[in-house]
Design a protein around this motif. Structure first.
Motif, PDB file in Angstrom:
ATOM      1  N   PHE A  51      37.864 -12.442  66.019  1.00  0.00           N
ATOM      2  CA  PHE A  51      37.464 -12.158  64.813  1.00  0.00           C
ATOM      3  C   PHE A  51      38.425 -11.987  63.667  1.00  0.00           C
ATOM      4  N   ALA A  52      38.221 -12.363  62.358  1.00  0.00           N
ATOM      5  CA  ALA A  52      38.974 -12.182  61.514  1.00  0.00           C
ATOM      6  C   ALA A  52      38.720 -11.017  60.937  1.00  0.00           C
ATOM      7  N   PRO A  53      39.734 -10.070  60.270  1.00  0.00           N
ATOM      8  CA  PRO A  53      39.580  -8.877  59.847  1.00  0.00           C
ATOM      9  C   PRO A  53      38.617  -9.144  58.440  1.00  0.00           C
ATOM     10  N   GLY A  54      37.581  -8.420  58.205  1.00  0.00           N
ATOM     11  CA  GLY A  54      36.914  -8.610  56.855  1.00  0.00           C
ATOM     12  C   GLY A  54      36.094  -9.779  56.917  1.00  0.00           C
ATOM     13  N   VAL A  55      35.872 -10.510  57.937  1.00  0.00           N
ATOM     14  CA  VAL A  55      34.719 -11.730  58.124  1.00  0.00           C
ATOM     15  C   VAL A  55      33.812 -11.343  59.207  1.00  0.00           C
ATOM     16  N   ASP A  56      32.651 -10.847  58.963  1.00  0.00           N
ATOM     17  CA  ASP A  56      31.928 -10.285  59.734  1.00  0.00           C
ATOM     18  C   ASP A  56      30.675 -11.474  60.126  1.00  0.00           C
ATOM     19  N   ASP A  57      30.396 -12.427  59.286  1.00  0.00           N
ATOM     20  CA  ASP A  57      29.534 -13.329  59.605  1.00  0.00           C
ATOM     21  C   ASP A  57      29.656 -14.520  60.412  1.00  0.00           C
ATOM     22  N   GLN A  58      30.932 -14.716  61.026  1.00  0.00           N
ATOM     23  CA  GLN A  58      31.341 -15.684  62.128  1.00  0.00           C
ATOM     24  C   GLN A  58      32.555 -15.173  62.771  1.00  0.00           C
ATOM     25  N   LEU A  59      32.638 -15.894  63.902  1.00  0.00           N
ATOM     26  CA  LEU A  59      33.723 -15.662  64.781  1.00  0.00           C
ATOM     27  C   LEU A  59      34.546 -16.935  65.010  1.00  0.00           C
ATOM     28  N   TYR A  60      35.621 -16.687  65.672  1.00  0.00           N
ATOM     29  CA  TYR A  60      36.443 -18.045  65.637  1.00  0.00           C
ATOM     30  C   TYR A  60      36.901 -18.313  67.233  1.00  0.00           C
ATOM     31  N   ASP A 102      46.336 -12.131  61.711  1.00  0.00           N
ATOM     32  CA  ASP A 102      46.990 -11.123  61.361  1.00  0.00           C
ATOM     33  C   ASP A 102      46.232  -9.639  61.127  1.00  0.00           C
ATOM     34  N   PRO A 103      46.691  -8.539  61.282  1.00  0.00           N
ATOM     35  CA  PRO A 103      45.824  -7.380  60.823  1.00  0.00           C
ATOM     36  C   PRO A 103      45.672  -7.369  59.284  1.00  0.00           C
ATOM     37  N   GLU A 104      46.597  -7.703  58.483  1.00  0.00           N
ATOM     38  CA  GLU A 104      46.240  -7.885  57.055  1.00  0.00           C
ATOM     39  C   GLU A 104      45.958  -9.321  56.738  1.00  0.00           C
ATOM     40  N   PHE A 105      45.023  -9.986  57.553  1.00  0.00           N
ATOM     41  CA  PHE A 105      44.422 -11.254  57.142  1.00  0.00           C
ATOM     42  C   PHE A 105      43.814 -11.404  55.686  1.00  0.00           C
ATOM     43  N   GLU A 106      43.000 -10.387  55.505  1.00  0.00           N
ATOM     44  CA  GLU A 106      42.485 -10.403  54.110  1.00  0.00           C
ATOM     45  C   GLU A 106      43.423 -10.483  53.026  1.00  0.00           C
ATOM     46  N   GLY A 109      45.894 -14.084  54.618  1.00  0.00           N
ATOM     47  CA  GLY A 109      45.390 -15.203  55.321  1.00  0.00           C
ATOM     48  C   GLY A 109      46.195 -16.006  56.561  1.00  0.00           C
ATOM     49  N   TYR A 110      46.802 -15.079  57.106  1.00  0.00           N
ATOM     50  CA  TYR A 110      47.757 -15.495  58.614  1.00  0.00           C
ATOM     51  C   TYR A 110      47.039 -15.278  59.574  1.00  0.00           C
ATOM     52  N   PHE A 111      47.207 -16.534  60.336  1.00  0.00           N
ATOM     53  CA  PHE A 111      46.853 -16.448  61.944  1.00  0.00           C
ATOM     54  C   PHE A 111      47.935 -16.893  62.774  1.00  0.00           C
ATOM     55  N   TYR A 112      47.941 -16.558  64.033  1.00  0.00           N
ATOM     56  CA  TYR A 112      48.964 -17.063  64.866  1.00  0.00           C
ATOM     57  C   TYR A 112      48.525 -17.648  66.188  1.00  0.00           C
ATOM     58  N   LEU A 113      49.078 -18.843  66.624  1.00  0.00           N
ATOM     59  CA  LEU A 113      48.895 -19.819  67.679  1.00  0.00           C
ATOM     60  C   LEU A 113      49.949 -19.732  68.670  1.00  0.00           C
ATOM     61  N   ALA A 114      49.596 -19.710  69.770  1.00  0.00           N
ATOM     62  CA  ALA A 114      50.880 -20.110  71.042  1.00  0.00           C
ATOM     63  C   ALA A 114      50.303 -21.443  71.559  1.00  0.00           C
ATOM     64  N   VAL A 127      55.233 -22.901  71.771  1.00  0.00           N
ATOM     65  CA  VAL A 127      55.739 -22.554  70.783  1.00  0.00           C
ATOM     66  C   VAL A 127      54.918 -21.652  70.286  1.00  0.00           C
ATOM     67  N   ILE A 128      55.009 -20.388  69.529  1.00  0.00           N
ATOM     68  CA  ILE A 128      54.431 -19.531  68.904  1.00  0.00           C
ATOM     69  C   ILE A 128      54.575 -19.700  67.355  1.00  0.00           C
ATOM     70  N   SER A 129      53.313 -19.936  66.630  1.00  0.00           N
ATOM     71  CA  SER A 129      53.387 -20.225  65.068  1.00  0.00           C
ATOM     72  C   SER A 129      52.516 -19.523  64.307  1.00  0.00           C
ATOM     73  N   ARG A 130      52.826 -19.591  63.039  1.00  0.00           N
ATOM     74  CA  ARG A 130      52.125 -18.703  62.204  1.00  0.00           C
ATOM     75  C   ARG A 130      51.426 -19.889  61.002  1.00  0.00           C
ATOM     76  N   PHE A 131      50.161 -19.759  60.975  1.00  0.00           N
ATOM     77  CA  PHE A 131      49.420 -20.663  59.807  1.00  0.00           C
ATOM     78  C   PHE A 131      48.804 -19.980  58.886  1.00  0.00           C
ATOM     79  N   THR A 132      48.601 -20.399  57.671  1.00  0.00           N
ATOM     80  CA  THR A 132      47.556 -19.765  56.519  1.00  0.00           C
ATOM     81  C   THR A 132      46.631 -20.434  56.259  1.00  0.00           C
ATOM     82  N   MET A 133      45.501 -19.716  56.217  1.00  0.00           N
ATOM     83  CA  MET A 133      44.430 -20.384  55.326  1.00  0.00           C
ATOM     84  C   MET A 133      44.553 -20.990  53.785  1.00  0.00           C
ATOM     85  N   MET A 134      43.925 -21.898  53.555  1.00  0.00           N
ATOM     86  CA  MET A 134      44.005 -22.429  52.173  1.00  0.00           C
ATOM     87  C   MET A 134      43.481 -21.150  51.278  1.00  0.00           C
TER      88      MET A 134
END
Length: 537
Positions: A51-60, A102-106, A109-114, A127-134
């Motif tokens: 779940f993304a912090p602050g986003v309650d209507d969908q999961l990922y 990221d805990p501060e996603f709101e 806009g960061y999230f991390y992938l391995a 690889v462990i990488s960070r990506f950013t939402m548009m």
């Protein structure tokens, strides 16, 4: 004859006058106060659920091939949030394996992938990488925003290459990575080699400059040991979780030939420690070259499942620590399962005595059928536990067990049938999803819901042809409207739209009925049976 005081008072209540609500004592949750609910089936082979912090209507969900998806209303929504399949090597046990926001996603806009990337210099590389939402979006990421946190880490086999990503209450990012051996004949000692990041739990300060080494890591500043190592000695720690209260790290380490393990890394005593592999599997010494199995300070597992009777385990999938959710019996416990057997377990007091309890009798898909191939757990923004399966791509939630029931016999109306009311959805107040369905009504009949905290069975109340099933004080609720042409009313309430006098608290039982007008043959009224719900947090 004068009407009775009870009938007069009920007539006033139905006309819109109601007494103040009152509270009941909270009910004590049972040991089986939850049940698995299938939310839907996704496509592909999911690897992580978040779940993304602050986003309650969908999961990922992430999938093995290299995509991140939004999931809502039982299926994927639109196009992928991110698609990096061109960069991902999903051969063997590779692919996109770990995923966390990221805990501060709101704010950022960061999230991390391995993931395992295609490599020209090794069989594969982690690889462990960070990506950013548009900008302004929680649905689409910028594929050009990749920032590498760690890696590429060269691999020599097609297994034990990656693992989970989780944030702790300290704001640090934790990653569990396998030893890269995959049961081959290489007998790699990577898990005990402190210069090699494989076979470890790694820890990163993503707020610090690259290479993101936390200042309090046990090997920070070392010129010979990998500075990201938090704890060594793991074989294939495919899943981990961090207790949001204690900061302890819980690792599900997939075994080789005899044992599956859950290991707790105590933030107070185990940092910089060794969890046993390749010297030990479970509590058994493997006589690996250079190992000592007795008189050590190795970190012992808190739970071990065998590959033979009575456990018949094959690949442990841990799990999640449950804190602050609506299911009382799971509070403070650690949940995990076995990938093949579909047996589920709970560890009570996981940072203390760590008592293991099997809960497979509760967690099944109905009819005793186990839920197999679970690959990841998460706790949602609503405090409920969600999990997904790799094969079959099912998404589940552990709902508070339904406190629903029906009572009181309704009288037949002009259709020749008795109106029927049924409550479903969730009894959780925080979830806010109470479904009310009424059937067998006269077509287009007008009516209202009435509700109370006590029951009654009063035939022909106030001149009605029906039976009143709720007692004083009675509250009128105009939600739902008139019946359809087929004689039904269906309404989904988020529990914020109740009558203003009504205040529902966890542990209270409330009783619902549908009162409606009728022509049978003269103008009159009637009512459905009664339905009850025991509300949970």
């Amino acid at each position: 004859m004068h009407p009775s005081p009870v009938l007069c008072t009920i007539a006033l209540a139905l006309a819109g006058f109601a007494a103040p609500a009152f509270a009941l004592a909270p009910a004590v949750a049972s040991a089986q106060d939850f049940e698995p609910v299938l939310l839907g089936t996704a496509a592909g082979r999911p690897t992580a659920i978040e779940f993304a912090p602050g986003v309650d209507d969908q999961l990922y969900l992430s999938d093995k091939q290299g995509r991140v998806w939004r999931f809502r209303d039982g299926n994927y929504v639109g196009t992928p949030v991110l698609d990096i399949r061109a960069s991902v090597d999903d051969t063997g046990e590779g692919g996109l394996i770990g995923f966390v926001f990221d805990p501060e996603f709101e704010m950022n806009g960061y999230f991390y992938l391995a993931y395992n990337m295609v490599s020209t210099t090794a069989l594969s590389a982690t690889v462990i990488s960070r990506f950013t939402m548009m900008p302004g979006s929680v649905d689409i990421a910028d594929p050009a925003s990749e920032h590498i946190i760690k890696g590429p880490i060269p691999q020599q086999t097609e297994g034990h290459m990656g693992g989970d990503l989780e944030f702790g209450p300290d704001g640090m990012l934790y990653h569990a990575i396998g030893d890269g051996d995959a049961g081959s004949a290489l007998n790699l000692p990577t898990a005990m080699d402190l210069s090699d990041p494989r076979g470890k739990v790694l820890r990163f300060d993503v707020r610090a400059p690259h290479p993101h080494v936390p200042a309090d890591n046990p090997y920070a500043g070392s010129t010979t040991n990998d500075p990201h190592i938090w704890v060594s000695g793991f074989r294939n720690p495919f899943r981990l979780d961090v207790d949001p209260v204690t900061g302890d790290v819980f690792v599900g380490d997939v075994g080789a030939s005899t044992a599956e393990e859950i290991t707790r890394i105590s933030v107070a005593t185990d940092v910089g420690g060794f969890a046993g592999w390749p010297c030990r599997e479970g509590f058994d010494c493997r006589n690996f070259p250079g190992c000592v199995c007795t008189g050590t300070t190795d970190i012992d597992p808190i739970a071990v499942l065998g590959h033979t009777s009575p456990d018949f385990a094959c690949a442990i999938m841990g799990g999640t620590v449950v804190r602050g959710g609506p299911v009382a019996s799971l509070e403070g416990s650690y949940l995990f399962t076995d990938f093949c057997s579909g047996r589920f377990y709970r560890i009570d007091d996981p940072s203390g005595a760590a008592s293991v309890v099997e809960i497979s009798d509760v967690l099944n898909a109905g009819g005793g059928s186990p839920i197999r191939y679970v690959v990841d757990f998460t706790v949602g923004n609503d405090g409920l536990v969600y999990f997904c399966s790799h094969y079959g791509a099912q998404v589940w939630v552990l709902e508070p067990r339904g406190g629903f029931g029906t009572y009181c016999q309704a009288a037949s109306n002009s259709t020749g049938l008795a109106a029927s009311i049924v409550l479903s959805g969730s009894p959780s107040i925080s979830r806010g999803a109470l479904q009310i369905d009424v059937t067998n009504l006269p077509p287009a009949a007008t009516g209202i819901f009435i509700l109370s905290q006590s029951t009654l069975s009063l035939p022909n109340f106030n001149g009605s042809q029906g039976t009143l099933c709720v007692n004083l004080p009675i509250y009128r609720w105009s939600a739902g409207g008139a019946a359809s042409g087929s004689g039904t009313v269906s309404y989904l309430s988020d529990l914020t739209d109740l009558p203003p006098q009504v205040s529902i608290a966890p542990g209270e039982t409330w009783y619902f009925q549908y009162w409606h007008r009728d022509l049978n043959p003269l103008p009159t009224s009637n009512a459905s049976n009664g339905a009850s719900v025991l509300f949970l947090p």
